[in-house]
Design an enzyme around this catalytic site. Structure first.
Site, PDB file in Angstrom:
ATOM      1  N   ARG A  37     -10.510  -0.496  14.939  1.00  0.00           N
ATOM      2  CA  ARG A  37     -10.256   0.360  13.780  1.00  0.00           C
ATOM      3  C   ARG A  37     -11.121  -0.134  12.634  1.00  0.00           C
ATOM      4  O   ARG A  37     -12.072   0.515  12.241  1.00  0.00           O
ATOM      5  CB  ARG A  37      -8.759   0.324  13.451  1.00  0.00           C
ATOM      6  N   LYS A  72       0.838  -1.205   0.000  1.00  0.00           N
ATOM      7  CA  LYS A  72       0.000   0.000   0.000  1.00  0.00           C
ATOM      8  C   LYS A  72       0.870   1.252   0.000  1.00  0.00           C
ATOM      9  O   LYS A  72       2.071   1.182   0.309  1.00  0.00           O
ATOM     10  CB  LYS A  72      -0.892  -0.026   1.246  1.00  0.00           C
ATOM     11  N   MET A 122      12.614  24.346   1.935  1.00  0.00           N
ATOM     12  CA  MET A 122      11.823  23.497   1.039  1.00  0.00           C
ATOM     13  C   MET A 122      12.704  22.599   0.167  1.00  0.00           C
ATOM     14  O   MET A 122      12.426  21.410  -0.020  1.00  0.00           O
ATOM     15  CB  MET A 122      10.916  24.355   0.157  1.00  0.00           C
ATOM     16  N   TYR A 177      16.908  30.344   7.109  1.00  0.00           N
ATOM     17  CA  TYR A 177      15.710  31.088   7.512  1.00  0.00           C
ATOM     18  C   TYR A 177      15.660  31.256   9.025  1.00  0.00           C
ATOM     19  O   TYR A 177      15.929  30.301   9.769  1.00  0.00           O
ATOM     20  CB  TYR A 177      14.445  30.347   7.088  1.00  0.00           C
TER      21      TYR A 177
HETATM   22  C1  LIG Z   1      -0.085  -1.821   6.801  1.00  0.00           C
HETATM   23  C2  LIG Z   1      -0.606  -3.119   7.236  1.00  0.00           C
HETATM   24  C3  LIG Z   1       0.232  -4.236   7.289  1.00  0.00           C
HETATM   25  C4  LIG Z   1       1.731  -4.147   7.138  1.00  0.00           C
HETATM   26  O1  LIG Z   1       2.259  -3.647   8.360  1.00  0.00           O
HETATM   27  P1  LIG Z   1       3.813  -3.497   8.693  1.00  0.00           P
HETATM   28  O2  LIG Z   1       3.803  -3.049  10.111  1.00  0.00           O
HETATM   29  O3  LIG Z   1       4.327  -2.446   7.788  1.00  0.00           O
HETATM   30  O4  LIG Z   1       4.471  -4.796   8.492  1.00  0.00           O
HETATM   31  C5  LIG Z   1      -0.365  -5.468   7.558  1.00  0.00           C
HETATM   32  N1  LIG Z   1      -1.682  -5.572   7.797  1.00  0.00           N
HETATM   33  C6  LIG Z   1      -2.513  -4.506   7.795  1.00  0.00           C
HETATM   34  C7  LIG Z   1      -3.950  -4.694   8.078  1.00  0.00           C
HETATM   35  C8  LIG Z   1      -1.995  -3.246   7.527  1.00  0.00           C
HETATM   36  O5  LIG Z   1      -2.816  -2.194   7.549  1.00  0.00           O
END
Ligand SMILES: *Cc1c(COP(=O)(O)O)cnc(C)c1O
Length: 368
Positions: free
Chosen positions: A137, A39, A308, A260
């Site tokens: 969640r 993801k 930046m 800055y």
């Molecule tokens: C993001 C996620 C993972 C991967 O988690 P890591 O801590 O990066 O290994 C696995 N399962 C779910 C449901 C997630 O949201």
């Protein structure tokens, strides 16, 4: 971006290290399968190249969060199973079906919707079902899970559950009693559900031991070289290396100010290096006057605010032969771990990787 022959900054992705980490998970978890979380553009490293490398290593199941992420990966992974953690939200069934994506259903209502989609589709549909074991969640809450257990054959009619899954809230803390609690709740839930493969652990959960592996694990951060458990040494190889190049070197007399807000004042005759990497590239402003770069394996302090596009370092103590315009300065890599950078920025390794700017060119390095 247009190629100019010069890159002020780059993110080097070590594909061999990614694969070494993948194989480490495979060995640790056998016979459980390893289905990487890719993801958020594979945590900022570039999902297209990451899944291509993993698929060539034999990996055939992946997790994304968004439906769009799954759709984008489908042409690159014609045969792999792609799970969508967001589930089957209203109106998404046609796209999920068209791209053969497997939704992780998060509620009874989603299960009902997906069953209706299967009926309309005229053929069984695959799905995963997320059972909440304490994170509050996503996933079926206890009462929903009980209702599902009580009427499983009707509620799952036309559905092929390929995975029961849950997710740990405190996997990164091996000492947390919550881990065992969730493990037990998940086991208890599975005992009341039709048999199907199960999955509980992301990277950190894998390190908690065999009991946490079930049939499939879903690592993300560890594959990308992050330490899933900050209390213990990192068992994974560095994958992401963030470097910027020195654009200019200057001598500054004692008492000169930098950047800055003039927040840094030199206390000696100094040599400063200005590097082409800034907060637009993911070098958080929070590390101004706190963080480090590294030249030739030696850490040098960031002085003044991060702007930046630029950051300034005090390189007075660096051997002169390492100081020239165009020289590379490491900000994340072998000398400066993702975790030490994150700690100074007041955040987690995950956020550092996913905030790396689009502007930084990704280079995929793979030794033969
Ligand atoms: C993001 C996620 C993972 C991967 O988690 P890591 O801590 O990066 O290994 C696995 N399962 C779910 C449901 C997630 O949201």
């Amino acid at each position: 971006m247009h190629s100019t022959g010069f890159e002020a900054a780059r993110l080097t992705v070590r594909v061999n290290a990614l694969l070494a980490n993948y194989h480490r998970f495979v060995r640790l978890c056998e016979p459980a399968k390893v289905a990487p979380a890719v993801k958020a553009d594979a945590y900022g490293l570039g999902a297209a190249r990451i899944v291509e490398a993993l698929a060539r290593a034999g990996c055939d199941a992946f997790f994304v969060a968004r439906l769009e992420e799954g759709i984008a990966l489908r042409p690159l992974l014609p045969r792999a199973r792609i799970f969508v953690l967001d589930g089957a939200q209203k109106g998404t069934a046609p796209a999920l079906i068209a791209h053969r994506l497997i939704p992780v259903l998060n509620s009874l209502a989603e299960i009902d919707g997906w069953r209706a989609a299967a009926r309309e589709h005229g053929a069984p549909l695959d799905c995963a079902v997320h059972i909440d074991s304490g994170m509050n969640r996503l996933g079926l809450v206890a009462e929903e899970r009980e209702m599902l257990s009580a009427h499983a054959s009707e509620r799952l009619r036309g559905l092929n559950v390929v995975l029961w899954m849950s997710h740990l809230a405190c996997g990164d803390d091996c000492a947390s009693p919550m881990n065992r609690q969730q493990l037990e709740r998940f086991r208890a839930a599975l005992a009341h559900l039709p048999p199907a493969p199960a999955s509980l652990s992301a990277s950190a959960g894998v390190l908690l031991g065999k009991e946490y592996h079930f049939d499939l694990v879903r690592p993300g951060i560890g594959l990308y070289g992050g330490n899933p458990c900050t209390e213990q040494p990192n068992p994974f190889d560095v994958v992401a290396v963030l470097t910027g190049r020195i654009l200019q070197l200057r001598r500054v007399d004692r008492g000169g100010t930098v950047g800055y807000g003039a927040t840094f004042r030199t206390t000696r005759h100094s040599i400063l290096a200005t590097v082409g990497l800034g907060y637009a590239d993911g070098l958080m402003r929070a590390i101004g006057n706190r963080g480090f770069g590294a030249i030739g394996g030696k850490k040098v302090p960031i002085v003044g605010r991060v702007s930046m596009d630029l950051v300034t370092l005090d390189v007075t103590d660096v051997p002169r032969d390492l100081l020239e315009t165009g020289a590379d300065v490491e900000f994340i890599g072998d000398t400066i771990s993702l975790e030490s950078f994150a700690a100074l920025a007041g955040t987690a390794n995950y956020e550092i990787l996913t905030q790396l700017g689009h502007r930084v060119p990704r280079h995929y390095e793979q030794a033969a």
